[in-house]
Design a protein around this motif. Structure first.
Motif, PDB file in Angstrom:
ATOM      1  N   VAL A  46     -18.234 -48.812 -30.893  1.00  0.00           N
ATOM      2  CA  VAL A  46     -17.865 -47.386 -30.404  1.00  0.00           C
ATOM      3  C   VAL A  46     -17.664 -47.946 -28.555  1.00  0.00           C
ATOM      4  O   VAL A  46     -16.675 -48.032 -28.200  1.00  0.00           O
ATOM      5  N   LEU A  47     -19.057 -48.737 -28.942  1.00  0.00           N
ATOM      6  CA  LEU A  47     -19.024 -49.423 -27.048  1.00  0.00           C
ATOM      7  C   LEU A  47     -18.221 -50.695 -26.745  1.00  0.00           C
ATOM      8  O   LEU A  47     -17.886 -50.136 -26.094  1.00  0.00           O
ATOM      9  N   ASP A  48     -18.149 -51.301 -28.041  1.00  0.00           N
ATOM     10  CA  ASP A  48     -17.192 -51.821 -27.666  1.00  0.00           C
ATOM     11  C   ASP A  48     -15.659 -51.673 -27.603  1.00  0.00           C
ATOM     12  O   ASP A  48     -14.961 -52.532 -26.705  1.00  0.00           O
ATOM     13  N   GLU A  49     -15.443 -50.854 -28.275  1.00  0.00           N
ATOM     14  CA  GLU A  49     -14.195 -50.721 -27.845  1.00  0.00           C
ATOM     15  C   GLU A  49     -13.810 -50.135 -26.578  1.00  0.00           C
ATOM     16  O   GLU A  49     -12.430 -49.983 -25.712  1.00  0.00           O
ATOM     17  N   PHE A  50     -14.956 -49.546 -25.468  1.00  0.00           N
ATOM     18  CA  PHE A  50     -14.680 -48.925 -24.686  1.00  0.00           C
ATOM     19  C   PHE A  50     -14.581 -50.405 -23.253  1.00  0.00           C
ATOM     20  O   PHE A  50     -14.661 -51.181 -23.148  1.00  0.00           O
ATOM     21  N   GLU A  51     -13.837 -49.995 -22.440  1.00  0.00           N
ATOM     22  CA  GLU A  51     -13.670 -50.899 -20.919  1.00  0.00           C
ATOM     23  C   GLU A  51     -13.837 -49.869 -19.858  1.00  0.00           C
ATOM     24  O   GLU A  51     -13.400 -49.199 -19.118  1.00  0.00           O
ATOM     25  N   PHE A  52     -15.535 -50.314 -20.054  1.00  0.00           N
ATOM     26  CA  PHE A  52     -16.307 -50.295 -18.386  1.00  0.00           C
ATOM     27  C   PHE A  52     -16.805 -51.068 -18.342  1.00  0.00           C
ATOM     28  O   PHE A  52     -17.833 -51.802 -18.548  1.00  0.00           O
ATOM     29  N   ALA A  53     -17.093 -50.607 -17.176  1.00  0.00           N
ATOM     30  CA  ALA A  53     -18.170 -51.925 -15.902  1.00  0.00           C
ATOM     31  C   ALA A  53     -19.392 -51.982 -16.002  1.00  0.00           C
ATOM     32  O   ALA A  53     -20.496 -53.070 -16.156  1.00  0.00           O
ATOM     33  N   SER A  54     -19.859 -50.573 -16.246  1.00  0.00           N
ATOM     34  CA  SER A  54     -21.114 -50.247 -16.152  1.00  0.00           C
ATOM     35  C   SER A  54     -21.170 -49.035 -17.215  1.00  0.00           C
ATOM     36  O   SER A  54     -20.779 -48.191 -17.694  1.00  0.00           O
ATOM     37  N   LEU A  55     -22.450 -48.827 -17.630  1.00  0.00           N
ATOM     38  CA  LEU A  55     -22.788 -47.659 -18.942  1.00  0.00           C
ATOM     39  C   LEU A  55     -24.096 -47.118 -18.842  1.00  0.00           C
ATOM     40  O   LEU A  55     -25.395 -47.575 -18.424  1.00  0.00           O
ATOM     41  N   ILE A  56     -24.249 -45.946 -18.639  1.00  0.00           N
ATOM     42  CA  ILE A  56     -24.919 -45.081 -18.631  1.00  0.00           C
ATOM     43  C   ILE A  56     -25.716 -44.632 -19.893  1.00  0.00           C
ATOM     44  O   ILE A  56     -24.404 -43.814 -20.224  1.00  0.00           O
ATOM     45  N   THR A  57     -26.203 -44.560 -20.819  1.00  0.00           N
ATOM     46  CA  THR A  57     -26.364 -43.489 -21.943  1.00  0.00           C
ATOM     47  C   THR A  57     -27.904 -42.665 -22.041  1.00  0.00           C
ATOM     48  O   THR A  57     -29.073 -43.252 -20.859  1.00  0.00           O
ATOM     49  N   ILE A  58     -27.045 -41.824 -22.361  1.00  0.00           N
ATOM     50  CA  ILE A  58     -28.404 -40.120 -22.516  1.00  0.00           C
ATOM     51  C   ILE A  58     -29.144 -39.865 -23.891  1.00  0.00           C
ATOM     52  O   ILE A  58     -28.221 -40.057 -24.340  1.00  0.00           O
ATOM     53  N   MET A  93     -10.881 -43.018  -6.520  1.00  0.00           N
ATOM     54  CA  MET A  93     -12.110 -42.707  -6.531  1.00  0.00           C
ATOM     55  C   MET A  93     -13.171 -42.658  -8.208  1.00  0.00           C
ATOM     56  O   MET A  93     -11.997 -43.480  -9.017  1.00  0.00           O
ATOM     57  N   LYS A  94     -14.020 -44.085  -8.359  1.00  0.00           N
ATOM     58  CA  LYS A  94     -14.499 -44.317  -8.589  1.00  0.00           C
ATOM     59  C   LYS A  94     -15.501 -43.659 -10.012  1.00  0.00           C
ATOM     60  O   LYS A  94     -16.234 -42.598  -9.086  1.00  0.00           O
ATOM     61  N   VAL A  95     -14.925 -43.492 -11.222  1.00  0.00           N
ATOM     62  CA  VAL A  95     -15.220 -42.621 -12.140  1.00  0.00           C
ATOM     63  C   VAL A  95     -16.535 -43.083 -12.859  1.00  0.00           C
ATOM     64  O   VAL A  95     -16.708 -44.546 -13.535  1.00  0.00           O
ATOM     65  N   CYS A  96     -18.236 -42.362 -13.201  1.00  0.00           N
ATOM     66  CA  CYS A  96     -19.532 -43.111 -13.894  1.00  0.00           C
ATOM     67  C   CYS A  96     -18.783 -42.744 -14.766  1.00  0.00           C
ATOM     68  O   CYS A  96     -18.949 -40.918 -15.156  1.00  0.00           O
ATOM     69  N   HIS A  97     -18.095 -43.529 -15.854  1.00  0.00           N
ATOM     70  CA  HIS A  97     -18.488 -42.778 -17.885  1.00  0.00           C
ATOM     71  C   HIS A  97     -20.319 -43.349 -17.873  1.00  0.00           C
ATOM     72  O   HIS A  97     -20.625 -43.759 -18.176  1.00  0.00           O
ATOM     73  N   VAL A  98     -20.217 -41.737 -18.940  1.00  0.00           N
ATOM     74  CA  VAL A  98     -22.013 -42.180 -19.390  1.00  0.00           C
ATOM     75  C   VAL A  98     -21.471 -41.902 -20.688  1.00  0.00           C
ATOM     76  O   VAL A  98     -20.255 -40.589 -21.287  1.00  0.00           O
ATOM     77  N   VAL A  99     -21.853 -42.162 -21.885  1.00  0.00           N
ATOM     78  CA  VAL A  99     -21.993 -41.671 -23.396  1.00  0.00           C
ATOM     79  C   VAL A  99     -23.269 -40.751 -23.345  1.00  0.00           C
ATOM     80  O   VAL A  99     -24.324 -41.596 -23.577  1.00  0.00           O
ATOM     81  N   ALA A 100     -23.021 -39.697 -24.407  1.00  0.00           N
ATOM     82  CA  ALA A 100     -24.229 -39.649 -24.878  1.00  0.00           C
ATOM     83  C   ALA A 100     -24.258 -39.187 -26.151  1.00  0.00           C
ATOM     84  O   ALA A 100     -23.252 -38.764 -27.060  1.00  0.00           O
ATOM     85  N   LEU A 101     -25.426 -39.979 -26.911  1.00  0.00           N
ATOM     86  CA  LEU A 101     -25.220 -39.492 -28.197  1.00  0.00           C
ATOM     87  C   LEU A 101     -26.630 -38.456 -28.603  1.00  0.00           C
ATOM     88  O   LEU A 101     -27.901 -39.336 -28.849  1.00  0.00           O
ATOM     89  N   PRO A 102     -26.551 -38.241 -29.687  1.00  0.00           N
ATOM     90  CA  PRO A 102     -27.502 -36.616 -29.525  1.00  0.00           C
ATOM     91  C   PRO A 102     -28.281 -37.529 -30.958  1.00  0.00           C
ATOM     92  O   PRO A 102     -27.180 -38.197 -31.669  1.00  0.00           O
ATOM     93  N   TYR A 103     -29.457 -37.022 -31.117  1.00  0.00           N
ATOM     94  CA  TYR A 103     -29.765 -37.212 -32.391  1.00  0.00           C
ATOM     95  C   TYR A 103     -29.112 -36.106 -32.922  1.00  0.00           C
ATOM     96  O   TYR A 103     -28.357 -35.072 -32.513  1.00  0.00           O
ATOM     97  N   PRO A 104     -28.780 -36.877 -34.393  1.00  0.00           N
ATOM     98  CA  PRO A 104     -27.350 -36.279 -35.332  1.00  0.00           C
ATOM     99  C   PRO A 104     -28.646 -35.381 -36.317  1.00  0.00           C
ATOM    100  O   PRO A 104     -27.829 -34.911 -37.299  1.00  0.00           O
ATOM    101  N   GLY A 105     -29.165 -34.038 -35.579  1.00  0.00           N
ATOM    102  CA  GLY A 105     -29.869 -33.102 -36.295  1.00  0.00           C
ATOM    103  C   GLY A 105     -29.441 -31.530 -35.529  1.00  0.00           C
ATOM    104  O   GLY A 105     -28.704 -31.670 -34.310  1.00  0.00           O
ATOM    105  N   ARG A 106     -29.550 -30.563 -36.795  1.00  0.00           N
ATOM    106  CA  ARG A 106     -29.308 -29.403 -36.082  1.00  0.00           C
ATOM    107  C   ARG A 106     -30.268 -29.512 -34.600  1.00  0.00           C
ATOM    108  O   ARG A 106     -31.372 -29.815 -34.537  1.00  0.00           O
TER     109      ARG A 106
END
Length: 106
Positions: free
Chosen positions: A94-106, A1-14
């Protein structure tokens, strides 16, 4: 099964961290083929504690290159400037440390 890797970066505030985490939990509950890396500052990871999370959500951190959540209201404009200028290099590292073919950021 192919896995989709998503990186979620929230604004760093309450008011931003929990809603994005809830969205991530909703995504993985409906799509088990998604792996989410939830990226926060080291300080925010400490604030989050040991909340139960699905196994396909993992945490990663960027260094505390912005003013602390505990004092940033003292100079909010300096905090915003730091978010928009100082976090980028840490995020890219941090992104450079990941090994994945495609990236989706939200």
């Amino acid at each position: 099964m192919k896995v989709c890797h998503v990186v979620a970066l929230p604004y760093p505030g309450r008011g931003h961290i929990n809603p994005l985490m809830n969205l991530c939990k909703l995504l993985v509950s409906r799509r088990p083929d998604i792996l989410i890396t939830f990226l926060v500052t080291e300080e925010w990871l400490d604030f989050m504690g040991s909340e139960t999370k699905p196994k396909n959500i993992q945490f990663a951190t960027v260094p505390n290159v912005i003013p602390s959540e505990l004092v940033h209201a003292n100079n909010f404009f300096a905090f915003l400037e730091a978010v928009f200028t100082k976090m980028e290099a840490s995020f890219e590292k941090v992104l450079d440390e990941f090994e994945f073919a495609s990236l989706i950021t939200i």
